[in-house]
Write an enzyme that holds these catalytic residues in place. Structure first.
Site, PDB file in Angstrom:
ATOM      1  N   SER A 187      57.543  58.011  34.093  1.00  0.00           N
ATOM      2  CA  SER A 187      56.516  57.367  33.269  1.00  0.00           C
ATOM      3  C   SER A 187      56.310  55.925  33.696  1.00  0.00           C
ATOM      4  O   SER A 187      57.243  55.263  34.129  1.00  0.00           O
ATOM      5  CB  SER A 187      56.892  57.414  31.791  1.00  0.00           C
ATOM      6  OG  SER A 187      55.885  56.753  31.044  1.00  0.00           O
ATOM      7  N   LYS A 202      60.763  63.863  29.042  1.00  0.00           N
ATOM      8  CA  LYS A 202      59.463  63.234  29.383  1.00  0.00           C
ATOM      9  C   LYS A 202      58.367  63.754  28.452  1.00  0.00           C
ATOM     10  O   LYS A 202      57.489  62.995  28.018  1.00  0.00           O
ATOM     11  CB  LYS A 202      59.100  63.508  30.849  1.00  0.00           C
ATOM     12  CG  LYS A 202      57.695  63.026  31.234  1.00  0.00           C
ATOM     13  CD  LYS A 202      57.595  61.519  31.314  1.00  0.00           C
ATOM     14  CE  LYS A 202      56.230  60.904  31.149  1.00  0.00           C
ATOM     15  NZ  LYS A 202      55.160  61.250  32.006  1.00  0.00           N
ATOM     16  N   HIS A 210      58.758  62.018  25.258  1.00  0.00           N
ATOM     17  CA  HIS A 210      58.265  60.644  25.479  1.00  0.00           C
ATOM     18  C   HIS A 210      56.742  60.610  25.284  1.00  0.00           C
ATOM     19  O   HIS A 210      56.199  59.744  24.593  1.00  0.00           O
ATOM     20  CB  HIS A 210      58.636  60.183  26.892  1.00  0.00           C
ATOM     21  CG  HIS A 210      57.891  58.976  27.377  1.00  0.00           C
ATOM     22  ND1 HIS A 210      56.568  59.035  27.790  1.00  0.00           N
ATOM     23  CD2 HIS A 210      58.242  57.677  27.481  1.00  0.00           C
ATOM     24  CE1 HIS A 210      56.156  57.830  28.122  1.00  0.00           C
ATOM     25  NE2 HIS A 210      57.162  56.984  27.959  1.00  0.00           N
ATOM     26  N   ASN A 211      56.061  61.547  25.898  1.00  0.00           N
ATOM     27  CA  ASN A 211      54.601  61.567  25.789  1.00  0.00           C
ATOM     28  C   ASN A 211      54.140  61.885  24.376  1.00  0.00           C
ATOM     29  O   ASN A 211      53.137  61.353  23.904  1.00  0.00           O
ATOM     30  CB  ASN A 211      54.007  62.566  26.784  1.00  0.00           C
ATOM     31  CG  ASN A 211      53.962  62.000  28.192  1.00  0.00           C
ATOM     32  OD1 ASN A 211      54.730  61.104  28.532  1.00  0.00           O
ATOM     33  ND2 ASN A 211      53.090  62.522  29.032  1.00  0.00           N
ATOM     34  N   GLU A 271      54.398  58.841  22.569  1.00  0.00           N
ATOM     35  CA  GLU A 271      53.289  58.005  23.067  1.00  0.00           C
ATOM     36  C   GLU A 271      51.996  58.325  22.287  1.00  0.00           C
ATOM     37  O   GLU A 271      51.287  57.423  21.829  1.00  0.00           O
ATOM     38  CB  GLU A 271      53.123  58.297  24.561  1.00  0.00           C
ATOM     39  CG  GLU A 271      51.966  57.665  25.282  1.00  0.00           C
ATOM     40  CD  GLU A 271      51.904  58.156  26.749  1.00  0.00           C
ATOM     41  OE1 GLU A 271      52.917  58.036  27.471  1.00  0.00           O
ATOM     42  OE2 GLU A 271      50.843  58.667  27.169  1.00  0.00           O
TER      43      GLU A 271
HETATM   44  N1  LIG Z   1      48.467  59.287  36.377  1.00  0.00           N
HETATM   45  C1  LIG Z   1      49.464  58.936  35.582  1.00  0.00           C
HETATM   46  O1  LIG Z   1      49.449  57.874  34.943  1.00  0.00           O
HETATM   47  C2  LIG Z   1      50.675  59.795  35.481  1.00  0.00           C
HETATM   48  C3  LIG Z   1      50.713  61.058  36.070  1.00  0.00           C
HETATM   49  N2  LIG Z   1      51.865  61.803  35.990  1.00  0.00           N
HETATM   50  C4  LIG Z   1      51.936  63.113  36.648  1.00  0.00           C
HETATM   51  O2  LIG Z   1      52.170  62.902  38.034  1.00  0.00           O
HETATM   52  C5  LIG Z   1      51.509  63.900  38.820  1.00  0.00           C
HETATM   53  C6  LIG Z   1      50.549  63.228  39.786  1.00  0.00           C
HETATM   54  O3  LIG Z   1      49.623  62.528  39.010  1.00  0.00           O
HETATM   55  P1  LIG Z   1      48.414  61.700  39.681  1.00  0.00           P
HETATM   56  O4  LIG Z   1      48.970  60.818  40.745  1.00  0.00           O
HETATM   57  O5  LIG Z   1      47.644  61.112  38.557  1.00  0.00           O
HETATM   58  O6  LIG Z   1      47.586  62.823  40.457  1.00  0.00           O
HETATM   59  P2  LIG Z   1      46.764  64.098  39.922  1.00  0.00           P
HETATM   60  O7  LIG Z   1      47.444  64.721  38.777  1.00  0.00           O
HETATM   61  O8  LIG Z   1      45.350  63.697  39.768  1.00  0.00           O
HETATM   62  O9  LIG Z   1      46.905  65.094  41.189  1.00  0.00           O
HETATM   63  C7  LIG Z   1      46.285  64.801  42.411  1.00  0.00           C
HETATM   64  C8  LIG Z   1      47.217  65.106  43.566  1.00  0.00           C
HETATM   65  O10 LIG Z   1      47.639  66.481  43.541  1.00  0.00           O
HETATM   66  C9  LIG Z   1      47.283  67.068  44.803  1.00  0.00           C
HETATM   67  N3  LIG Z   1      47.030  68.487  44.616  1.00  0.00           N
HETATM   68  C10 LIG Z   1      46.340  69.067  43.612  1.00  0.00           C
HETATM   69  N4  LIG Z   1      46.326  70.404  43.764  1.00  0.00           N
HETATM   70  C11 LIG Z   1      47.020  70.670  44.897  1.00  0.00           C
HETATM   71  C12 LIG Z   1      47.351  71.868  45.597  1.00  0.00           C
HETATM   72  N5  LIG Z   1      46.979  73.058  45.143  1.00  0.00           N
HETATM   73  N6  LIG Z   1      48.072  71.746  46.728  1.00  0.00           N
HETATM   74  C13 LIG Z   1      48.457  70.552  47.190  1.00  0.00           C
HETATM   75  N7  LIG Z   1      48.179  69.383  46.579  1.00  0.00           N
HETATM   76  C14 LIG Z   1      47.463  69.445  45.445  1.00  0.00           C
HETATM   77  C15 LIG Z   1      46.081  66.282  45.246  1.00  0.00           C
HETATM   78  O11 LIG Z   1      45.844  66.468  46.616  1.00  0.00           O
HETATM   79  P3  LIG Z   1      44.361  66.207  47.226  1.00  0.00           P
HETATM   80  O12 LIG Z   1      44.252  64.733  47.434  1.00  0.00           O
HETATM   81  O13 LIG Z   1      44.366  66.962  48.483  1.00  0.00           O
HETATM   82  O14 LIG Z   1      43.378  66.716  46.232  1.00  0.00           O
HETATM   83  C16 LIG Z   1      46.522  64.886  44.904  1.00  0.00           C
HETATM   84  O15 LIG Z   1      47.464  64.372  45.808  1.00  0.00           O
HETATM   85  C17 LIG Z   1      50.835  64.827  37.817  1.00  0.00           C
HETATM   86  O16 LIG Z   1      51.690  65.887  37.539  1.00  0.00           O
HETATM   87  C18 LIG Z   1      50.673  63.952  36.579  1.00  0.00           C
HETATM   88  O17 LIG Z   1      50.628  64.705  35.395  1.00  0.00           O
HETATM   89  C19 LIG Z   1      52.990  61.326  35.404  1.00  0.00           C
HETATM   90  C20 LIG Z   1      53.005  60.094  34.830  1.00  0.00           C
HETATM   91  C21 LIG Z   1      51.844  59.247  34.764  1.00  0.00           C
HETATM   92  O1  LIG Z   2      52.517  60.798  31.450  1.00  0.00           O
HETATM   93  C1  LIG Z   2      51.840  59.836  31.210  1.00  0.00           C
HETATM   94  C2  LIG Z   2      52.434  58.544  30.795  1.00  0.00           C
HETATM   95  O2  LIG Z   2      53.770  58.658  30.520  1.00  0.00           O
HETATM   96  C3  LIG Z   2      50.335  59.980  31.264  1.00  0.00           C
HETATM   97  O3  LIG Z   2      49.730  58.748  31.286  1.00  0.00           O
HETATM   98  C4  LIG Z   2      49.947  60.852  30.117  1.00  0.00           C
HETATM   99  O4  LIG Z   2      49.992  62.175  30.612  1.00  0.00           O
HETATM  100  C5  LIG Z   2      48.560  60.653  29.605  1.00  0.00           C
HETATM  101  O5  LIG Z   2      48.365  61.732  28.744  1.00  0.00           O
HETATM  102  P1  LIG Z   2      46.985  62.155  28.113  1.00  0.00           P
HETATM  103  O6  LIG Z   2      45.993  62.199  29.251  1.00  0.00           O
HETATM  104  O7  LIG Z   2      47.245  63.496  27.533  1.00  0.00           O
HETATM  105  O8  LIG Z   2      46.650  61.093  27.111  1.00  0.00           O
END
Ligand SMILES: NC(=O)C1=CN([C@@H]2O[C@H](COP(=O)(O)OP(=O)(O)OC[C@H]3O[C@@H](n4cnc5c(N)ncnc54)[C@H](OP(=O)(O)O)[C@@H]3O)[C@@H](O)[C@H]2O)C=CC1
Ligand SMILES: O=C(CO)[C@H](O)[C@H](O)COP(=O)(O)O
Length: 479
Positions: free
Chosen positions: A134, A188, A191-192, A195
Site C-alpha cells: 500500500s 491488505k 487495510h483497504n 481505508e
Molecule cells: N494503483 C495503486 O494505487 C495501487 C495498486 N495496487 C495493485 O497493484 C497492481 C498493479 O497496479 P497498477 O500499477 O495500478 O496497474 P494496473 O492494475 O492498472 O495494471 C496494469 C499492469 O498490468 C499489466 N497486465 C494487465 N493484464 C495483463 C496480462 N494479462 N498479462 C500481462 N500483463 C498484464 C499491464 O500490462 P500492459 O502495460 O501490457 O497493459 C500493466 O503493466 C494491481 O493489482 C493493483 O490492484 C496496489 C496498491 C495501490
Molecule cells: O490498494 C490501494 C491503496 O492501498 C488502492 O489505492 C485501492 O485499491 C483503491 O481502491 P478503490 O479503487 O476501490 O477505491
C-alpha cells in the site's frame, strides 16, 4: 543478451504500470540490480528512458528473458492487474522457473486466490509470497507499507530486500511477515476496508460542515488542517484538506464541486465486507462505506427521489459543532479499526494464521493510505496484551472513545435532524453501543426464531438448548 548480463539481476519486476515501475525504481535506488519487464515493451523502454540513470536496470523483453537474467534463487515481483492478468503471468512464469525460486504477487489479489496460487506453486517446488503493498504511486517509490504472506523460508530470502524498500517509522521498516499463504493479502484487504470506512467518515464530516453548518470548501480545508495537528493526524485527513482547498482551474469553482458525486470502487472494500459476513464479523462501518459508494452510483433513483421531503426545521449549527464533529470522526475511526482488527483475529482462527496484530498496526504507521498517528497506540495496545478481545477495551482506547461518545451522539442526532446522511458515523456509534450493552435484543430474535421455526434457544440460567411448543400449550422442552 550477452553472457555479461546473464544472471546479474538481484530481483525482477514484471508489470510496470503505476505501482510496478515505481517499485522497480525504489529497488534500483536502494542499490539492487533490477530486471524489468512489461507485457507491452514500450512501457519498459519508457521507464528506462526516463529513469534509467537512477540505478542498475536490466531490460527484459520477455518473461523468459526476465528469468534468464536473474540470480538464483530467482525472485520476481509480479505487479500486474489483479485477477486474470495475474494468473496469466504466474502460469507463464511457473513454466520457466526452477524449484526454490520465489514469486511475489504484489497486486491486490483476493487472499483466497493467493491461497490457491501458493498451493499450486508449492506443488511445483516454487515459493509464492502473496504481498500486500500500500502507498500508491508515491509510496511505491519512496517506501510503501508491505504486508507479505508466505513461508518463513521464502521470507528469509526476500524479507531483507522488502524491508529495505519499505517506509521506515521510528527506525522500524513498515514490512513484516504476517503468516503463511494468504495472510498478507488478507491483511491488505482489511487495510483497504478500513481505508473505505475512514474515507466515508471524513466525507460525512465534510458533508455536515458544508450542508448543515454552511461552510465553504476552503474553510473546511482549514478545519481538516487543524484536526491534522491532533489525535486525528493521518494521511487521509491531510489529503482531504488538500483536495478541499483545490480550485478547479477551468471554472474557478471549488474542485470538489466540479467532480461527479459517484464514488467508484475496484472491489477490495466489497471483499472485506463479504469476508466479514462469512466470518460472522460485524464490519458495519466498512459495509456502510461500500453501500454509500454503491448508492452514490444509483443516479436514476437519486434523481427520481430528489423531491422526497426533508426536515421542516433543520437545526442551525454553531462553532462548537466543529469540535463535536472531530470527536465523532475520531470515535467512528476507532470503531472501524476495532472491527478490522477483530476480523483479522477471527480469520487467523479460521485459516490457521497467527497474525501479530501489534506488528500489523506497526507496519501501517508509514507508507500506506491509512497511516495515522494513533496507530502507535494500537501497536502499544496489542503489545501490552496480544490477546486483547477488542481494541476498544484497551485502557487507553476505552478512555478515548469514552471521551468522544457524548459529542458523537450529538452529531448523529443533529445529522438526522438536519437530514444529512451519516451512515458510517451512525453505524460506528451503534457498534459501540451494541458492544457495551448489558443485554441485546438478540434474545427477542431468538424467541421469534423459535416461534416460527422451532430453531431453539439457550437460557441464561441453565445449560442446554430449548424449544417452547408455541402452538401446543407453550410448555418448554429440552431440544
Ligand atoms: N494503483 C495503486 O494505487 C495501487 C495498486 N495496487 C495493485 O497493484 C497492481 C498493479 O497496479 P497498477 O500499477 O495500478 O496497474 P494496473 O492494475 O492498472 O495494471 C496494469 C499492469 O498490468 C499489466 N497486465 C494487465 N493484464 C495483463 C496480462 N494479462 N498479462 C500481462 N500483463 C498484464 C499491464 O500490462 P500492459 O502495460 O501490457 O497493459 C500493466 O503493466 C494491481 O493489482 C493493483 O490492484 C496496489 C496498491 C495501490
Ligand atoms: O490498494 C490501494 C491503496 O492501498 C488502492 O489505492 C485501492 O485499491 C483503491 O481502491 P478503490 O479503487 O476501490 O477505491
Amino acid at each position: 543478451m550477452t553472457d555479461d548480463v546473464a544472471r546479474t539481476a538481484r530481483i525482477g519486476v514484471t508489470g510496470l504500470a503505476t505501482m510496478g515501475s515505481n517499485l522497480a525504481r525504489n529497488l534500483a535506488r536502494r542499490g539492487y540490480t533490477v530486471a524489468v519487464h512489461n507485457r507491452t515493451q514500450a512501457k519498459t523502454r519508457e521507464l528506462l528512458d526516463q529513469h534509467g540513470d537512477e540505478g542498475a536496470f536490466v531490460e527484459a523483453a520477455t518473461l523468459a528473458d526476465l528469468v534468464a537474467v536473474l540470480e538464483r534463487p530467482r525472485k520476481i515481483i509480479v505487479m500486474v492487474k489483479a485477477g486474470a492478468g495475474t494468473d496469466a503471468v504466474l502460469d507463464e512464469l511457473a513454466g520457466l522457473l526452477e524449484p526454490g525460486d520465489i514469486l511475489l504477487d504484489g497486486g491486490n489479489a483476493h487472499f483466497a486466490d493467493t491461497r490457491r496460487r501458493e498451493a499450486a506453486m508449492r506443488e511445483k517446488g516454487l515459493h509464492f509470497v502473496g504481498t500486500g503493498i500500500s502507498g500508491g504511486e508515491e509510496g511505491a517509490l519512496l517506501g510503501p507499507s508491505i504486508m507479505p504472506g508466505g513461508s518463513a523460508e521464502a521470507y528469509e530470502q526476500v524479507g531483507p530486500i522488502l524491508e529495505s524498500i519499505a517506509a521506515v517509522v521510528d527506525g522500524d521498516p513498515c514490512c513484516v511477515r504476517l503468516g503463511p499463504d494468504g495472510a498478507g493479502h488478507f491483511v491488505k484487504m482489511v487495510h483497504n476496508g478500513i481505508e473505505y470506512a475512514d474515507m466515508q467518515f471524513i466525507a460525512e464530516t465534510y458533508d455536515l460542515l458544508r450542508r448543515a453548518a454552511g461552510r465553504e470548501p476552503a474553510e473546511i480545508a482549514e478545519v481538516f488542517r487543524t484536526w491534522n495537528e491532533g489525535d486525528l493526524e493521518s494521511y487521509l485527513i491531510e489529503i482531504t484538506a488538500e483536495v478541499l482547498a483545490h480550485v478547479d482551474p477551468a471554472t474557478g469553482r471549488p474542485f470538489v464541486d466540479v467532480v461527479a458525486d459517484r464514488a467508484e470502487q475496484k472491489g477490495t472494500g466489497r471483499w472485506t465486507v463479504r469476508e466479514g459476513l462469512e466470518l460472522g464479523e460485524p464490519v458495519a462501518g466498512i459495509a456502510e462505506a461500500v453501500f454509500a459508494r454503491a448508492l452514490s452510483g444509483h443516479v436514476e433513483q437519486r434523481s427520481a427521489a430528489a423531491n422526497l421531503p426533508g426536515p421542516a426545521a433543520p437545526p442551525k449549527l454553531g462553532d462548537d459543532f466543529v469540535d463535536d464533529l472531530r470527536e465523532a470522526l475520531y470515535g467512528a475511526k476507532l470503531a472501524a479499526y476495532a472491527q478490522g482488527f477483530s476480523m483479522i483475529t477471527e480469520a487467523g482462527r479460521e485459516y490457521g494464521w497467527d497474525i501479530d496484530l501489534g506488528a500489523t498496526a506497526r507496519i501501517w504507521r508509514g507508507g500506506c493510505i491509512i497511516r495515522a498517528r494513533f496507530l502507535n497506540r494500537i501497536t502499544d495496545a496489542y503489545r501490552a496484551d496480544p490477546g486483547l478481545v477488542n481494541l476498544l477495551v484497551d485502557e487507553y482506547f476505552t478512555e478515548q472513545i469514552g471521551r468522544a461518545q457524548e459529542a458523537w451522539r450529538r452529531v448523529v442526532a443533529t445529522a438526522a435532524a438536519a437530514g444529512v446522511p451519516v451512515p458510517g458515523l451512525a453505524s460506528g456509534l451503534a457498534y459501540y453501543d451494541s458492544l457495551r450493552a448489558e443485554r441485546l435484543p438478540a434474545a427477542l430474535v431468538q424467541g421469534q426464531r423459535d416461534y416460527f421455526g422451532a430453531h431453539t434457544y439457550q437460557r441464561v440460567d441453565r445449560p442446554g438448548s430449548f424449544h417452547t411448543r408455541w402452538g401446543q400449550g407453550r410448555d418448554e422442552v429440552e431440544a
